[in-house]
Design a protein around this motif. Structure first.
Motif, PDB file in Angstrom:
ATOM      1  N   GLU A 238     -10.682  57.475  -7.509  1.00  0.00           N
ATOM      2  CA  GLU A 238     -11.349  58.704  -7.397  1.00  0.00           C
ATOM      3  C   GLU A 238     -12.322  58.889  -6.324  1.00  0.00           C
ATOM      4  OE1 GLU A 238     -14.111  58.664 -10.735  1.00  0.00           O
ATOM      5  OE2 GLU A 238     -13.995  61.046 -10.989  1.00  0.00           O
ATOM      6  N   VAL A 239     -12.337  60.082  -5.868  1.00  0.00           N
ATOM      7  CA  VAL A 239     -13.681  60.286  -4.825  1.00  0.00           C
ATOM      8  C   VAL A 239     -14.572  61.367  -5.873  1.00  0.00           C
ATOM      9  CG1 VAL A 239     -14.143  61.552  -2.720  1.00  0.00           C
ATOM     10  CG2 VAL A 239     -11.872  60.244  -3.035  1.00  0.00           C
ATOM     11  N   ALA A 240     -15.636  60.763  -5.579  1.00  0.00           N
ATOM     12  CA  ALA A 240     -16.715  61.493  -6.306  1.00  0.00           C
ATOM     13  C   ALA A 240     -17.753  61.944  -4.916  1.00  0.00           C
ATOM     14  CB  ALA A 240     -17.476  60.833  -7.338  1.00  0.00           C
ATOM     15  N   CYS A 241     -18.516  63.223  -5.634  1.00  0.00           N
ATOM     16  CA  CYS A 241     -19.775  63.774  -4.472  1.00  0.00           C
ATOM     17  C   CYS A 241     -20.842  62.917  -5.335  1.00  0.00           C
ATOM     18  CB  CYS A 241     -19.599  65.146  -4.595  1.00  0.00           C
ATOM     19  SG  CYS A 241     -21.093  65.759  -3.505  1.00  0.00           S
ATOM     20  N   ALA A 242     -21.519  62.247  -4.410  1.00  0.00           N
ATOM     21  CA  ALA A 242     -22.554  61.410  -4.862  1.00  0.00           C
ATOM     22  C   ALA A 242     -24.095  62.060  -4.431  1.00  0.00           C
ATOM     23  CB  ALA A 242     -22.604  60.173  -4.307  1.00  0.00           C
ATOM     24  N   GLU A 243     -23.804  63.446  -3.870  1.00  0.00           N
ATOM     25  CA  GLU A 243     -25.297  64.390  -3.551  1.00  0.00           C
ATOM     26  C   GLU A 243     -25.143  65.513  -4.017  1.00  0.00           C
ATOM     27  OE1 GLU A 243     -27.302  63.108  -0.782  1.00  0.00           O
ATOM     28  OE2 GLU A 243     -28.469  64.638  -1.881  1.00  0.00           O
ATOM     29  N   LEU A 244     -26.301  65.736  -4.914  1.00  0.00           N
ATOM     30  CA  LEU A 244     -26.306  66.851  -5.763  1.00  0.00           C
ATOM     31  C   LEU A 244     -26.247  67.999  -5.026  1.00  0.00           C
ATOM     32  CD1 LEU A 244     -26.876  67.925  -8.705  1.00  0.00           C
ATOM     33  CD2 LEU A 244     -29.475  67.848  -8.347  1.00  0.00           C
ATOM     34  N   CYS A 245     -25.379  68.743  -5.210  1.00  0.00           N
ATOM     35  CA  CYS A 245     -24.939  69.847  -4.270  1.00  0.00           C
ATOM     36  C   CYS A 245     -24.806  71.332  -4.660  1.00  0.00           C
ATOM     37  CB  CYS A 245     -23.737  69.363  -3.258  1.00  0.00           C
ATOM     38  SG  CYS A 245     -22.230  69.382  -4.420  1.00  0.00           S
ATOM     39  N   GLY A 246     -25.380  71.423  -6.082  1.00  0.00           N
ATOM     40  CA  GLY A 246     -25.415  72.689  -6.529  1.00  0.00           C
ATOM     41  C   GLY A 246     -24.992  72.619  -7.779  1.00  0.00           C
TER      42      GLY A 246
END
Ligand SMILES: [Cu+2]
Length: 273
Positions: A238-246
């Motif tokens: 899995e790839v996750a986004c680890a920066e709150l982006c919206g």
């Protein structure tokens, strides 16, 4: 131990037991670690895990020793029968000792860790590395392979058109781009082959995080940040986004497929059609 005479002995003994139990329970949780990181499948990840374990061992030993001693002093010297505790301050020898020991441990761990970091970021990828471009957007991950010519075509922000599936703004006026292969929310790579990613963002800050690679890199608008790694085990991760982006950050994820060479070539071919 100024508080000791004011509390009844049994309560202090109970407090001592609490500190011992806390130390043992915490140490056990870390040693058995029923909840832990997912397995590591990256060559570089071995060093990252070693660094993490080393840090936890040192910090854990300090934690256990401190709490055992705290409990011991409560048990031994707590309660009225112990009389008043002796109080003094200023021992230059002790202060110097613990400052020096702490500084050596912190600086040493920092130096050790920076070597692991530098190997990942400050070295060139091997010559046979395969380059894939990653572009974050709210709220998806786009991937681009250069195709048979090995060259990425030009992109232009004004060409971005989500309704046409041109998420990264491929410019059809550039012949180098005609064979580029793009995917969204799924990336495949061949196993045991060095991979270089160029990480971009088309809108806001994101962070490309693949836990099994022990790998996390911010995607910064206007920058193409290169990173490289080698995955050593096939499978689906899995790839996750680890920066709150919206608002929909929580669902910004992609499938990360590590395949054999044959499977990968077939996959890439099916994507290019
Ligand atoms: Cu994001």
């Amino acid at each position: 131990m100024l508080l000791a005479p004011d509390l009844p002995g049994p309560l202090l003994k109970l407090l001592a037991l609490f500190f011992w139990a806390l130390a043992i329970a915490t140490a056990t949780a870390f040693i058995v670690h029923p909840i832990w990181l997912p397995e590591n499948i990256s060559l570089n990840g071995v060093d990252v895990d070693q660094q993490l374990n080393l840090t936890l061992c040192i910090a854990g030993a300090a934690f256990v020793i401190a709490h055992m001693l705290l409990g011991l002093f409560l048990w031994r010297f707590g309660g009225k029968q112990a009389g008043r505790a002796l109080y003094w301050h200023e021992s230059h020898r002790m202060e110097t000792a613990w400052t020096v020991v702490t500084a050596v441990i912190f600086v040493g761990l920092g130096l050790q860790g920076s070597r692991v970091w530098a190997r990942e970021y400050l070295t060139d990828p091997p010559a046979n590395a395969m380059t894939i471009e990653v572009t974050g957007q709210q709220f998806a991950w786009n991937f681009r392979y250069p195709g048979p010519d090995g060259k990425f075509g030009r992109t232009r922000p004004d060409k971005v058109d989500d309704s046409e599936g041109n998420y990264i703004g491929l410019d059809d006026g550039d012949p180098a781009g005609t064979d580029d292969i793009t995917t969204q929310n799924v990336i495949a790579i061949p196993v045991n082959r060095p991979i270089q990613l160029i990480i971009r963002s088309r809108d806001v800050l994101h962070s490309f995080f693949v836990p099994v690679l022990r790998f996390k890199q911010d995607a910064v608008p206007g920058m193409g940040i290169p990173v490289h790694f080698t995955a050593t085990k096939t499978g689906e991760y899995e790839v996750a986004c680890a920066e709150l982006c919206g608002m929909q950050h929580y669902k910004m994820r992609a499938r990360f497929l590590v395949m054999t060479d044959t499977d990968f070539n077939a996959w890439l071919k099916s994507r290019s059609q």
